[in-house]
Design an enzyme around this catalytic site. Structure first.
Site, short mmCIF file in Angstrom:
data_model
loop_
_atom_site.label_atom_id
_atom_site.label_comp_id
_atom_site.label_asym_id
_atom_site.label_seq_id
_atom_site.Cartn_x
_atom_site.Cartn_y
_atom_site.Cartn_z
N LEU A 246 0.82 -1.21 0.00
CA LEU A 246 0.00 0.00 0.00
C LEU A 246 0.85 1.26 0.00
O LEU A 246 1.74 1.43 0.84
CB LEU A 246 -0.92 0.00 1.23
N ASP A 247 0.59 2.16 -0.96
CA ASP A 247 1.22 3.48 -1.05
C ASP A 247 2.75 3.41 -1.10
O ASP A 247 3.43 4.32 -0.64
CB ASP A 247 0.79 4.37 0.13
N ALA A 248 3.28 2.33 -1.67
CA ALA A 248 4.73 2.15 -1.67
C ALA A 248 5.32 1.97 -3.07
O ALA A 248 6.50 1.69 -3.21
CB ALA A 248 5.11 0.95 -0.80
#
Length: 306
Positions: free
Chosen positions: A248-250
């Site tokens: 997530l969000d990486a």
């Protein structure tokens, strides 16, 4: 080929006209271990076919022996006719230097799907820029877990698919989404789509899902970044467009921007100011992706911006 000829002019799949000269324009993206004479060999190969280089950008990670990245945009007469022979010649030169490469005719307009939840600012920005011709792409469809945007989207001739999502129906909803997307789009844009995509979804579009995060990654990942920013007392808030990975969000960051705030600004004001950043950052990232200006390098990107 994703373009068609209408009345002697090239048109994209949705009927929008393609600018003159595009039919014989292509982009060459090259990467590999850096060594002398790569550029001269590649450009020499293009010159043998009478190509005129319109734009060329390159980057090496080290002065000697690093990784090399090259983006060339060129025009050549009768591109489609000579394409097989040109690709064969490029293969020969690339193999000699151990390079990876891809050749993209500009007239092969990329097809994108937009996924959106309730908030409309990022969606509206993409639609506005698409209508004004700011980026050459087809919007094949808009998918949402809310019905609110249907009328506005369909008024532009774009199919709108309302697929509600609940914890119990998430897997079935993704099945419907993937059925709509498969074979019909080249990449997906999450314009504030507030659902986490499963790994199986992400694997279908590797580095071809662009998300806008309402925060300056890697800080304030996850939900409620504006509230987290307010609680931390930051003086800058930002927005981040990145490719989606299973973490997530990486994923690799494409573009970011910031604006200054201070102690007087509450969460609502941070959210309002941040929405302007989200709109522009996402639209810029989509434009760069459409123009093949973004090369993924590990968990970062090389962005050959114009």
């Amino acid at each position: 080929m994703m373009s068609t000829a209408v009345s002697g002019k090239l048109c994209s799949a949705n009927g929008k006209s393609i600018p003159d000269g595009i039919a014989d324009t292509a982009r060459l993206i090259v990467s590999g271990i850096d060594r002398p004479r790569i550029v001269s060999n590649i450009t020499g190969c293009l010159s043998q076919f009478g190509a005129n280089i319109i734009e060329s950008q390159q980057f090496s990670t080290e002065a000697h022996g690093g990784l090399f990245f090259l983006r060339i945009e060129f025009h050549v007469s009768c591109l489609r006719m000579i394409l097989p022979e040109l690709e064969l010649a490029l293969t020969y030169h690339a193999n000699a230097y151990g390079l990876s490469w891809r050749l993209v005719p500009v007239a092969d307009v990329k097809r994108m799907a937009i996924m959106v939840s309730r908030e409309e600012h990022a969606l509206n920005e993409l639609l506005m820029r698409w209508r004004s011709g700011d980026f050459l792409a087809d919007i094949s469809m808009v998918i949402s877990n809310h019905p609110h945007h249907g009328k506005a989207v369909e008024s532009l001739g774009i199919p709108y698919h309302y697929i509600p999502v609940t914890p119990d129906t998430k897997s079935a909803a993704e099945d419907k989404q993937l059925e709509l997307l498969s074979g019909n789009v080249d990449f997906v844009v999450l314009a504030r789509y507030m659902q986490i995509l499963s790994p199986r979804f992400v694997e279908r579009f590797p580095y071809r899902i662009i998300n806008i995060h309402h925060g300056l990654l890697p800080a304030f990942a996850g939900a409620n970044p504006y509230r987290a920013a307010k609680e931390r007392g930051v003086k800058l808030i930002g927005a981040t467009a990145h490719y989606v990975t299973s973490e997530l969000d990486a994923g690799p960051i494409i573009e970011q921007d910031v604006t200054r705030v201070d102690h007087r600004h509450g969460v609502a004001e941070l959210r309002r100011r941040g929405s302007h950043l989200e709109r522009s950052v996402l639209a810029t990232a989509v434009s760069w992706h459409v123009q093949d200006r973004v090369i993924v390098h590990g968990n970062s990107t090389i962005t050959f911006t114009n």
